[in-house]
Design a protein around this motif. Structure first.
Motif, PDB file in Angstrom:
ATOM      1  N   PHE A   6       0.737  -0.986   0.510  1.00 26.20           N
ATOM      2  CA  PHE A   6      -0.105   0.392  -0.194  1.00 26.20           C
ATOM      3  C   PHE A   6       1.341   0.986   0.120  1.00 26.20           C
ATOM      4  O   PHE A   6       2.049   1.562   0.698  1.00 26.20           O
ATOM      5  N   LEU A   7       0.354   2.447  -0.741  1.00 26.78           N
ATOM      6  CA  LEU A   7       1.238   3.596  -0.816  1.00 26.78           C
ATOM      7  C   LEU A   7      -0.087   5.015  -1.226  1.00 26.78           C
ATOM      8  O   LEU A   7      -0.960   4.249  -1.616  1.00 26.78           O
ATOM      9  N   THR A   8      -0.527   5.461   0.843  1.00 29.56           N
ATOM     10  CA  THR A   8      -0.982   6.154   0.436  1.00 29.56           C
ATOM     11  C   THR A   8      -0.377   7.822  -0.019  1.00 29.56           C
ATOM     12  O   THR A   8       0.829   7.851   0.832  1.00 29.56           O
ATOM     13  N   VAL A   9      -1.041   8.404  -0.768  1.00 26.24           N
ATOM     14  CA  VAL A   9      -0.952   9.421  -1.496  1.00 26.24           C
ATOM     15  C   VAL A   9      -1.112  11.328  -0.963  1.00 26.24           C
ATOM     16  O   VAL A   9      -2.158  10.612  -1.014  1.00 26.24           O
ATOM     17  N   SER A  10      -1.474  12.035  -0.109  1.00 30.35           N
ATOM     18  CA  SER A  10      -2.155  13.066  -0.120  1.00 30.35           C
ATOM     19  C   SER A  10      -1.261  14.016  -0.106  1.00 30.35           C
ATOM     20  O   SER A  10      -0.565  14.234   0.144  1.00 30.35           O
ATOM     21  N   TYR A  11      -2.105  14.863  -1.911  1.00 27.45           N
ATOM     22  CA  TYR A  11      -1.975  15.901  -2.221  1.00 27.45           C
ATOM     23  C   TYR A  11      -2.241  17.042  -1.354  1.00 27.45           C
ATOM     24  O   TYR A  11      -3.687  17.915  -1.262  1.00 27.45           O
ATOM     25  N   SER A  12      -1.296  17.652  -0.334  1.00 24.05           N
ATOM     26  CA  SER A  12      -1.898  18.459   0.332  1.00 24.05           C
ATOM     27  C   SER A  12      -1.719  20.394   0.281  1.00 24.05           C
ATOM     28  O   SER A  12      -2.777  21.005   0.546  1.00 24.05           O
ATOM     29  N   SER A  13      -1.517  20.586  -0.896  1.00 27.12           N
ATOM     30  CA  SER A  13      -1.042  22.413  -1.247  1.00 27.12           C
ATOM     31  C   SER A  13      -2.318  22.517  -1.747  1.00 27.12           C
ATOM     32  O   SER A  13      -2.882  23.867  -2.243  1.00 27.12           O
ATOM     33  N   THR A  14      -3.146  21.347  -2.108  1.00 24.97           N
ATOM     34  CA  THR A  14      -4.510  22.225  -2.439  1.00 24.97           C
ATOM     35  C   THR A  14      -4.790  22.848  -1.695  1.00 24.97           C
ATOM     36  O   THR A  14      -5.533  23.890  -2.456  1.00 24.97           O
ATOM     37  N   ASP A  15      -5.560  22.260  -0.428  1.00 31.48           N
ATOM     38  CA  ASP A  15      -6.035  22.843   1.066  1.00 31.48           C
ATOM     39  C   ASP A  15      -5.462  23.963   1.583  1.00 31.48           C
ATOM     40  O   ASP A  15      -5.855  25.308   0.933  1.00 31.48           O
ATOM     41  N   TYR A  16      -3.918  24.213   1.338  1.00 32.95           N
ATOM     42  CA  TYR A  16      -3.506  25.395   1.147  1.00 32.95           C
ATOM     43  C   TYR A  16      -3.914  26.311  -0.066  1.00 32.95           C
ATOM     44  O   TYR A  16      -4.048  27.845   0.776  1.00 32.95           O
ATOM     45  N   ILE A  17      -3.551  26.464  -0.872  1.00 33.85           N
ATOM     46  CA  ILE A  17      -4.200  27.375  -1.553  1.00 33.85           C
ATOM     47  C   ILE A  17      -5.153  27.985  -2.156  1.00 33.85           C
ATOM     48  O   ILE A  17      -6.031  28.702  -1.775  1.00 33.85           O
ATOM     49  N   GLY A  18      -6.746  26.814  -1.833  1.00 34.33           N
ATOM     50  CA  GLY A  18      -8.198  27.024  -1.600  1.00 34.33           C
ATOM     51  C   GLY A  18      -7.900  27.967  -0.298  1.00 34.33           C
ATOM     52  O   GLY A  18      -9.054  28.788  -0.885  1.00 34.33           O
ATOM     53  N   HIS A  19      -8.181  27.782   1.017  1.00 33.86           N
ATOM     54  CA  HIS A  19      -7.671  28.701   1.403  1.00 33.86           C
ATOM     55  C   HIS A  19      -7.447  29.927   1.596  1.00 33.86           C
ATOM     56  O   HIS A  19      -7.733  31.029   2.158  1.00 33.86           O
ATOM     57  N   ASN A  20      -6.310  30.250   0.963  1.00 34.31           N
ATOM     58  CA  ASN A  20      -5.753  31.093   0.849  1.00 34.31           C
ATOM     59  C   ASN A  20      -6.419  32.124  -0.224  1.00 34.31           C
ATOM     60  O   ASN A  20      -6.716  33.352  -0.665  1.00 34.31           O
ATOM     61  N   PHE A  21      -6.754  31.649  -1.389  1.00 35.69           N
ATOM     62  CA  PHE A  21      -7.455  32.063  -2.788  1.00 35.69           C
ATOM     63  C   PHE A  21      -8.588  31.800  -2.989  1.00 35.69           C
ATOM     64  O   PHE A  21      -9.247  32.976  -4.005  1.00 35.69           O
ATOM     65  N   GLY A  22      -9.023  31.028  -2.358  1.00 34.68           N
ATOM     66  CA  GLY A  22     -10.668  30.918  -2.578  1.00 34.68           C
ATOM     67  C   GLY A  22     -10.808  29.505  -3.573  1.00 34.68           C
ATOM     68  O   GLY A  22      -9.707  29.516  -4.438  1.00 34.68           O
ATOM     69  N   VAL A  23     -12.079  29.060  -4.493  1.00 32.81           N
ATOM     70  CA  VAL A  23     -12.548  28.139  -4.737  1.00 32.81           C
ATOM     71  C   VAL A  23     -12.602  28.807  -5.949  1.00 32.81           C
ATOM     72  O   VAL A  23     -12.731  27.942  -7.445  1.00 32.81           O
ATOM     73  N   ASN A  24     -12.676  30.067  -6.599  1.00 35.06           N
ATOM     74  CA  ASN A  24     -12.868  30.400  -7.876  1.00 35.06           C
ATOM     75  C   ASN A  24     -11.654  31.184  -8.485  1.00 35.06           C
ATOM     76  O   ASN A  24     -12.015  32.253  -9.049  1.00 35.06           O
ATOM     77  N   SER A  25     -10.419  30.885  -7.965  1.00 39.74           N
ATOM     78  CA  SER A  25      -9.311  31.986  -7.666  1.00 39.74           C
ATOM     79  C   SER A  25      -8.901  31.229  -9.225  1.00 39.74           C
ATOM     80  O   SER A  25      -8.540  30.447  -9.554  1.00 39.74           O
ATOM     81  N   VAL A  26      -7.397  32.192 -10.069  1.00 41.95           N
ATOM     82  CA  VAL A  26      -6.784  31.825 -11.125  1.00 41.95           C
ATOM     83  C   VAL A  26      -5.918  30.868 -10.095  1.00 41.95           C
ATOM     84  O   VAL A  26      -5.505  29.432 -10.738  1.00 41.95           O
ATOM     85  N   GLU A  27      -5.393  31.085  -8.921  1.00 40.03           N
ATOM     86  CA  GLU A  27      -4.341  30.374  -8.866  1.00 40.03           C
ATOM     87  C   GLU A  27      -4.885  28.771  -8.453  1.00 40.03           C
ATOM     88  O   GLU A  27      -3.911  27.354  -8.522  1.00 40.03           O
ATOM     89  N   LEU A  28      -5.866  28.540  -7.968  1.00 40.56           N
ATOM     90  CA  LEU A  28      -6.606  27.319  -7.413  1.00 40.56           C
ATOM     91  C   LEU A  28      -6.225  26.431  -8.801  1.00 40.56           C
ATOM     92  O   LEU A  28      -6.418  25.454  -9.286  1.00 40.56           O
ATOM     93  N   GLN A  29      -7.180  27.065 -10.246  1.00 40.20           N
ATOM     94  CA  GLN A  29      -7.415  26.283 -11.664  1.00 40.20           C
ATOM     95  C   GLN A  29      -6.582  26.113 -11.709  1.00 40.20           C
ATOM     96  O   GLN A  29      -5.585  24.802 -12.640  1.00 40.20           O
ATOM     97  N   ASP A  30      -5.208  26.641 -11.407  1.00 40.37           N
ATOM     98  CA  ASP A  30      -3.357  26.451 -12.222  1.00 40.37           C
ATOM     99  C   ASP A  30      -2.680  25.739 -11.358  1.00 40.37           C
ATOM    100  O   ASP A  30      -2.438  24.582 -11.774  1.00 40.37           O
ATOM    101  N   THR A  31      -2.634  25.333  -9.589  1.00 42.37           N
ATOM    102  CA  THR A  31      -2.944  24.217  -9.572  1.00 42.37           C
ATOM    103  C   THR A  31      -3.657  22.814  -9.685  1.00 42.37           C
ATOM    104  O   THR A  31      -2.806  22.268  -9.665  1.00 42.37           O
ATOM    105  N   TYR A  32      -5.029  22.919 -10.531  1.00 38.99           N
ATOM    106  CA  TYR A  32      -5.388  21.628 -10.757  1.00 38.99           C
ATOM    107  C   TYR A  32      -5.085  21.620 -12.016  1.00 38.99           C
ATOM    108  O   TYR A  32      -4.705  19.912 -12.180  1.00 38.99           O
ATOM    109  N   LEU A  33      -4.564  22.109 -12.510  1.00 39.14           N
ATOM    110  CA  LEU A  33      -4.079  22.261 -14.092  1.00 39.14           C
ATOM    111  C   LEU A  33      -2.624  21.780 -13.961  1.00 39.14           C
ATOM    112  O   LEU A  33      -2.549  20.534 -14.465  1.00 39.14           O
ATOM    113  N   ARG A  34      -1.618  21.699 -12.779  1.00 40.53           N
ATOM    114  CA  ARG A  34      -0.546  21.395 -12.661  1.00 40.53           C
ATOM    115  C   ARG A  34      -0.617  19.921 -12.315  1.00 40.53           C
ATOM    116  O   ARG A  34      -0.020  18.841 -12.128  1.00 40.53           O
TER     117      ARG A  34
END
Length: 553
Positions: free
Chosen positions: A304-332
């Motif tokens: 088993f390997l468990t992988v939690s991508y945490s940066s999405t949470d930090y960025i969501g808290h910081n910039f909100g769900v409608n931000s360009v920063e969030l979209q760029d994070t998910y494209l990456r």
């Protein structure tokens, strides 16, 4: 003579049958495929709402999220079935198949009634940090009171199947990998910039982690963050530099580009990596290093390997769900998933591994944004409960009947109530009747009601699933839709509304039957489904059901 021919025929058929059954694998263009996955990879994308799959779909490549969707099984009506929707409870529930009422992780932190103090979900003072000097490394999974999916695999394989947990957050590595993990690793930023663990798992970091922690290697993740594509192509998001974003300290406006080297000193040193897509890149790199160094997926025992991508949470808290920063994070992140899947194909073998991807919770739109477009929303005033103390004193003549208000729960001073010979349930009901009139409070219930009534559905059932008789407070309350207890910029989560509960669930790989469903599934169904695929016992507290259509019969 006829009898001899009959015996010969039986022996021939037996040999033929044994020959065919001895090789329980099928071959494909990509090579031999194991009958059981050699490796199960559980991916959690922290704070990923379900709608991100569709909102950014036209910008994703065909080999990341869309590979999992098009070649795997997608549960499109997948929800958390408890409140509160936070990181700790979310990760614990995904991998135990249980709710906080059973596994005991009722928040990221909570008020401990016995210690009369707030405790963090993974803190365990019996252990010390390994690999970094931070005081926050005294960590174990001990507060999680049941087994995980990975624990059951370890038991089933007589501890021969390995488990490794990876996340920037300790709780994102510790709870998924369970009590019997061979290793759980998380990232300490600040002035150290190191991956670490605790003595619960080992006394010293393995050499591969020491090598990964080389200062020159970690420094590579501190660079300029600009959009992956031309910023004018990010039409699925709001404008850059909006009034609804926090941004980074040291930069006047929250807009691209971000020079992380210049901003480090104002934003917690290496902690700045966590709040950028490069934190997810680091997680992928570290996960691949773990697969290589720990030889995951290379023998006959499922790892088993468990992988939690945490940066999405930090960025969501910081910039909100409608931000360009969030979209760029998910494209990456889409590219990171492609990279991870390609690595698994090459290292473990296409068809030899199983992946599931989900999230630990969603997130609310920034309330100030919603208000500006006339959608009901708001913020909980900081002093909203001030009158509770005043009115309790008027009613009972004392000022110390409330010990703590935490995680939308009121903890009463039960010792004082007993000494005054007051009826506990009556005091609970008084608090409920008092706070239900406060601004933005939607519902309130007593702990006595949670203990004595069975709720079949609705927010009441979600509260009951999140209520732990030993740990939770005396009164539980919920907020109205679109209302959060947070600052005026950025956002958070924790409610039972769809924006917090509706998250992706994708299964892919060995044993998974391609398709999709719009039937409602719950977070507690994930571990039973993977357990059924592996043919192992369900985690000890699991309450969910097997999603039968997702796996081959």
């Amino acid at each position: 003579m006829k009898f001899s021919k009959f015996i010969f025929l039986l022996l021939f058929l037996g040999v033929f049958s044994c020959k065919n059954n001895s090789d329980n694998s099928i071959s494909s263009n990509s090579g031999e495929i194991a009958s059981q996955p050699k490796l199960v990879v559980g991916v959690v994308v922290d704070q990923m709402r379900f709608d991100y799959l569709n909102r950014f779909k036209n910008k994703y490549t065909s080999n990341g999220f869309l590979r999992l969707i098009n070649q795997g099984y997608s549960c499109n009506n997948h929800h958390f079935n408890f409140i509160p929707t936070y990181t700790g409870p979310g990760h614990a529930s995904i991998f135990t198949g249980a709710t906080p009422s059973v596994h005991g992780i009722i928040g990221n932190s909570w008020y401990d009634k016995e210690k009369n103090a707030t405790v963090y979900c993974t803190t365990d003072l019996d252990y010390v940090p390994v690999g970094a000097t931070t005081k926050y490394g005294q960590v174990s999974p001990r507060n999680m009171k049941v087994t995980t999916l990975a624990d059951q695999n370890r038991l089933f394989t007589q501890m021969k199947g390995k488990t490794i947990g990876v996340s920037i957050k300790d709780r994102g590595a510790v709870f998924p990998s369970g009590h019997t993990a061979n290793g759980a690793y998380w990232f300490e930023g600040l002035n150290e910039g190191k991956w670490m663990t605790s003595t619960y798992y080992m006394d010293a970091l393995p050499q591969w982690v020491i090598d990964f922690n080389a200062p020159s290697k970690i420094a590579n993740y501190v660079k300029t963050w600009n959009t992956l594509y031309d910023i004018n192509l990010y039409g699925e998001s709001g404008p850059d530099a909006s009034d609804y974003e926090q941004g980074f300290k040291g930069k006047l406006t929250p807009e691209f580009p971000y020079d992380l080297n210049a901003l480090m000193e104002y934003n917690g040193g290496f902690d700045i990596i966590k709040s950028t897509p490069f934190g997810n890149t680091m997680i992928t790199d570290f996960a691949m290093s773990a697969i290589e160094a720990e030889n995951l997926g290379t023998d006959d025992y499922t790892d088993f390997l468990t992988v939690s991508y945490s940066s999405t949470d930090y960025i969501g808290h910081n910039f909100g769900v409608n931000s360009v920063e969030l979209q760029d994070t998910y494209l990456r992140l889409d590219l990171e998933l492609e990279r991870l899947l390609n690595y698994l194909d090459a290292k473990v073998g296409a068809g030899n591994y199983t992946v599931f991807l989900t999230s630990d919770h969603g997130a609310a739109d920034v309330p100030s944004f919603l208000t500006d477009i006339h959608i009901p929303s708001g913020y909980v005033p900081q002093n909203s409960f001030a009158s509770l103390y005043t009115n309790l004193q008027k009613k009972y003549g004392v000022s110390d009947l409330v010990k703590k208000i935490s995680n939308n729960q009121v903890f009463l001073n039960q010792e004082r109530i007993t000494a005054l010979k007051l009826d506990l349930e009556a005091v609970q009901k008084f608090v409920v009747n008092e706070i239900i009139g406060y601004p933005h409070i939607k519902k309130a219930y007593t702990a006595t009601m949670m203990q004595t009534r069975y709720f079949k559905e609705g927010v009441e059932k979600m509260l009951q699933n999140g209520y732990n008789q030993k740990l939770s407070g005396d009164v539980l309350y919920t907020l109205e839709s679109g209302v959060i207890s947070y600052g005026p910029k950025g956002t958070t989560h924790g409610s039972g509304f769809n924006y917090d509960t509706h998250v992706p669930l994708l299964f892919y790989g060995n044993g998974i039957q391609p398709g999709k469903t719009y039937e409602r599934t719950s977070v507690t169904d994930i571990s039973p489904t993977i357990s059924a695929l592996l043919g192992i016992a369900f985690p000890s507290g699991a309450t969910g059901a097997v999603i039968e259509k997702a796996i081959y019969p």
